[in-house]
Design an enzyme around this catalytic site. Structure first.
Site, PDB file in Angstrom:
ATOM      1  CG  ASP A  93      -2.281  -0.595   0.955  1.00 33.82           C
ATOM      2  OD1 ASP A  93      -2.731  -0.541  -0.204  1.00 33.82           O
ATOM      3  OD2 ASP A  93      -2.897  -1.115   1.892  1.00 33.82           O
ATOM      4  CG  HIS A  94       2.482   2.843   3.593  1.00 34.27           C
ATOM      5  ND1 HIS A  94       2.161   4.107   4.012  1.00 34.27           N
ATOM      6  CD2 HIS A  94       1.888   1.997   4.475  1.00 34.27           C
ATOM      7  CE1 HIS A  94       1.420   4.046   5.102  1.00 34.27           C
ATOM      8  NE2 HIS A  94       1.223   2.762   5.402  1.00 34.27           N
TER       9      HIS A  94
END
Length: 458
Positions: free
Chosen positions: A352-353
């Site tokens: 995600d990041h």
């Protein structure tokens, strides 16, 4: 200070179409946190490194000056990649995973479920014929017993058919997705961006993303000066903690595109947008006439950045997904397995990041390219593409020095939600701030309009 022309950073910069010589401008400092078995450290700093470099490249283009220094602090990167874990609201943590979001043994392997949102929880239980008693401990026991009697693939397909989320844990190599795809689009008719003191100052960004990766990207663009307006459907609220963590620097509104007045307001926003960032499943926005091909044909020079979970081709295209599920479906959970054979996870939600910072970098690079070529751009990324890349990254030697405490990269600010303790941005460009000019706004409470004149301060 260390030079950072490691293979992972160079690969990501090439995938973004960045000029080869510029990657040598990036250096790193600080000590990273310990990682897992996969090279999460290398992925994390490469994603932040190329995002910082893309910001510096655009800033140089807008000022006509030399490239500002780009220096990535690995301690700041480690804290930012766990921003949701460091967030405190009036001293309280936010919940990360619901009781039914976990690995479960099946008759022939393991399956990972995701039930953080109420509708996903309801669909999971309905698919398996389990009434919701409201007693989480009881449900865990009953769900565990039910899953042990079925194969992992049967659970996966049954739950997905019911609109729920479950993925059979697969070995590496199950999916093979590219990191970034980029296609030039129409001639820009708005003219070049004016001089500015921040890379994305005055750039208008329509944020049609949810949960984590997309909002991380648009949160980063807001830090860099963009006028970011997040648009959500009124009936689909965001998780409170996730919205707080990723809402810095943005405004947030709600529009029902099936209603004439709301559609008119959205069309007015689209007519003067520079960038549209979407984070829905492939094809999900087509029914509203907001598919990427339609957008780039309608709005010449527009930058359209699309994000999805499972990639843009193949049998999994169109399925819902989250970081934890993509880890399970791409083999990461097998590589990170515990000593007793239970599937494992990355130490942070790096898909995600990492994809969020890559997505922001792709937008920044597209804006720089537009200034040179006069053409817009359509870019695509996926969590599966980032997972494929992670599985192929060569690890670097482990740091000898112990990691620093995270307090150095945390700060506090007041917000409509209360007193927030949160992570600073890891973007490392000389002259660019590491904190946002405003805290998260209450979800969906802003008017559907831009916040500043084009090219002005946001």
């Amino acid at each position: 200070m260390r030079e950072m022309t490691d293979p992972a950073t160079a690969h990501a910069w090439r995938a973004l179409g960045g000029p080869a010589g510029l990657v040598e401008h990036v250096s790193s400092t600080g000590t990273p946190q310990p990682g897992g078995r996969l090279p999460t450290r290398e992925l994390s700093r490469a994603c932040v490194g190329v995002c910082s470099l893309a910001a510096a490249e655009l800033l140089a283009a807008r000022t006509g000056r030399d490239m500002p220094a780009v220096r990535v602090d690995e301690g700041a990167v480690a804290v930012a990649f766990a921003s949701e874990r460091h967030l405190r609201v009036d001293g309280h943590r936010i919940p990360l995973f619901a009781p039914l979001s976990r690995f479960w043994p099946t008759a022939d392997g393991w399956v990972r479920t995701h039930a953080n949102y109420p509708h996903h929880r309801a669909r999971l239980l309905a698919a398996l014929g389990l009434p919701d008693s409201g007693d989480d401990a009881d449900l865990v026991d009953r769900l565990s017993a039910a899953l042990r009697e079925r194969t992992a693939i049967d659970v996966q397909e049954t739950v997905y058919a019911a609109g729920g989320l479950a993925v059979a844990v697969a070995p590496p190599g199950a999916l093979d997705e590219p990191l970034v795809t980029r296609v030039a689009s129409g001639e820009d008719t708005t003219g070049p961006l004016p001089p500015a003191t921040l890379p994305a100052q005055g750039v208008r960004v329509l944020d049609l993303t949810r949960v984590l990766a997309g909002p991380v990207a648009t949160r980063t663009l807001a830090l860099l000066g963009a006028d970011v307006l997040r648009v959500d459907a009124p009936w689909l609220p965001e998780d409170r903690g996730t919205h707080i963590d990723t809402g810095f620097g943005k405004r947030t509104t709600r529009l029902d595109l099936g209603q004439a007045a709301d559609r008119t307001a959205f069309e007015a926003l689209l007519d003067t947008a520079d960038v549209v960032v979407t984070g829905y499943r492939p094809g999900a926005l087509d029914r509203h006439g907001l598919g990427a091909d339609t957008l780039v044909a309608r709005r010449l020079g527009l930058v359209v950045a699309e994000l999805c979970a499972w990639g843009w081709a193949g049998p999994w295209t169109g399925r819902r997904g989250f970081d934890s599920l993509v880890q399970a479906g791409t083999g990461i959970s097998v590589v990170e397995a515990t000593d007793d054979g239970r599937p494992g996870t990355l130490p942070v939600q790096a898909l995600d990041h990492g994809t969020g910072y890559l997505l922001a970098a792709a937008v920044l690079r597209a804006l720089t390219d537009r200034a040179v070529t006069g053409r817009g751009q359509h870019v695509r990324l996926s969590l599966a593409g980032t997972a494929t890349w992670l599985l192929g990254i060569a690890p670097l030697p482990a740091p000898a020095e112990p990691p620093e405490e995270p307090d150095r990269w945390l700060t506090e600010t007041d917000s409509p939600y209360g007193r927030l303790r949160h992570a600073l941005s890891p973007i490392g460009v000389a002259g660019v701030p590491t904190d946002w000019t405003r805290p998260p706004r209450l979800w969906g409470t802003d008017e559907p309009r831009w916040g500043a004149e084009r090219g002005g301060s946001t």
